[in-house]
Scaffold this active site. Structure first.
Site, mmCIF file in Angstrom:
data_model
loop_
_atom_site.group_PDB
_atom_site.id
_atom_site.type_symbol
_atom_site.label_atom_id
_atom_site.label_comp_id
_atom_site.label_asym_id
_atom_site.label_seq_id
_atom_site.Cartn_x
_atom_site.Cartn_y
_atom_site.Cartn_z
ATOM 1 C CG ASP A 1 -0.259 -0.421 2.513
ATOM 2 O OD1 ASP A 1 0.986 -0.359 2.574
ATOM 3 O OD2 ASP A 1 -0.960 -0.824 3.452
ATOM 4 C CD GLU B 1 -8.979 0.861 8.021
ATOM 5 O OE1 GLU B 1 -8.975 -0.079 8.841
ATOM 6 O OE2 GLU B 1 -8.477 1.977 8.254
#
Ligand code: GLP
Length: 240
Positions: free
Chosen positions: A65, A140
């Site tokens: 990421d 998430e």
């Protein structure tokens, strides 16, 4: 899944390196992570490289990421993190390292490009940390398991947790990131997850002890993976 508890981060990271080395060779492809958890493992990799025992000349890497909205020169960008903590100290070729180009303003092109790169890569070992809410990469809670590379709005708890890297000022923490999807992470042949400190107990307990696999605790998806090593210190161990 192999669950291993150690007295310290250092001991866990040494064993993580032994496991990593047993799973790769000098032509392998690595999935790399940022955050505090992999740093001691990267130190082991660097020490072994400097001792002349392993070369990264033909190794490829793909990072999980990158933040949206900070420059790659920012000390907390994941581009900079990887240079400082690993790439500048080993002989990996820059062109063989891949990190989402989240600094590019055309995010749709960034997602398409990184997804194409990942689709043509075969990651041998994916290194993972885990967020206190169970996030892996920046996936998430609530992220569909079948999602690929995407832009994510970071949860408040993630922004707060990561503010320790931004002078403890949540206003300085980026609010978005580009991340590999769970689907991409699950394609790796082997996964080594590292977790240290009490804040990780909930995520580790959910992964190791509970039967439920739920998008609300993203790391639980790893129960579906055939080759996962989870290495923790005694503070992150939920049984203590
Ligand atoms: C960030 C990263 C994750 C990392 C997590 C835990 O949100 N995107 O990849 O696993 O934080 O970080 P740390 O290892 O610093 O606890």
């Amino acid at each position: 899944m192999k669950y291993l508890v150690f007295n310290s981060k250092k001991e866990a990271s040494k064993e993580a390196y032994t496991i990593l080395k047993s799973l790769i060779n000098e032509n392998s492809t690595l999935g790399l992570a940022t955050g505090g958890s992999p740093i001691a493992l990267y130190e082991e990799m660097i020490a072994d490289y400097k001792a002349g025992n392993f070369s990264y000349k033909n190794v490829k890497s793909y990072n999980l990421d990158e933040y949206v909205g900070i420059s790659y020169d920012h000390p907390e960008s994941y581009h900079k993190f990887m240079k400082i903590n690993l790439f500048d100290h080993i002989d990996i070729k820059k062109e063989n390292t891949h990190i989402p180009d989240a600094g590019n303003s055309d995010l749709n092109a960034v997602l398409k490009n990184y997804q194409e790169q990942l689709n043509s890569a075969d990651i041998d070992v994916q290194i993972l940390g885990v967020g206190s809410n169970g996030h892996i990469g920046f996936n998430e809670p609530g992220t569909p398991f079948e999602k690929g590379v995407h832009v994510v709005d970071l949860k408040q708890e993630t922004i707060e947790a990561n503010s320790r890297f931004f002078n403890n000022d949540i206003n300085l923490v980026p609010k978005q990131a580009v991340t590999m999807g769970i689907k991409d992470i699950m394609r790796a042949k082997h996964i080594i997850l590292l977790a240290f400190g009490e804040a990780k107990q909930y995520a580790i307990k959910s992964l190791v002890e509970c039967d439920e696999i739920t998008e609300n605790i993203p790391c639980t998806v790893l129960k579906n993976h055939p080759s996962v090593y989870v290495l923790v210190d005694k503070e992150a161990d939920f049984k203590k």
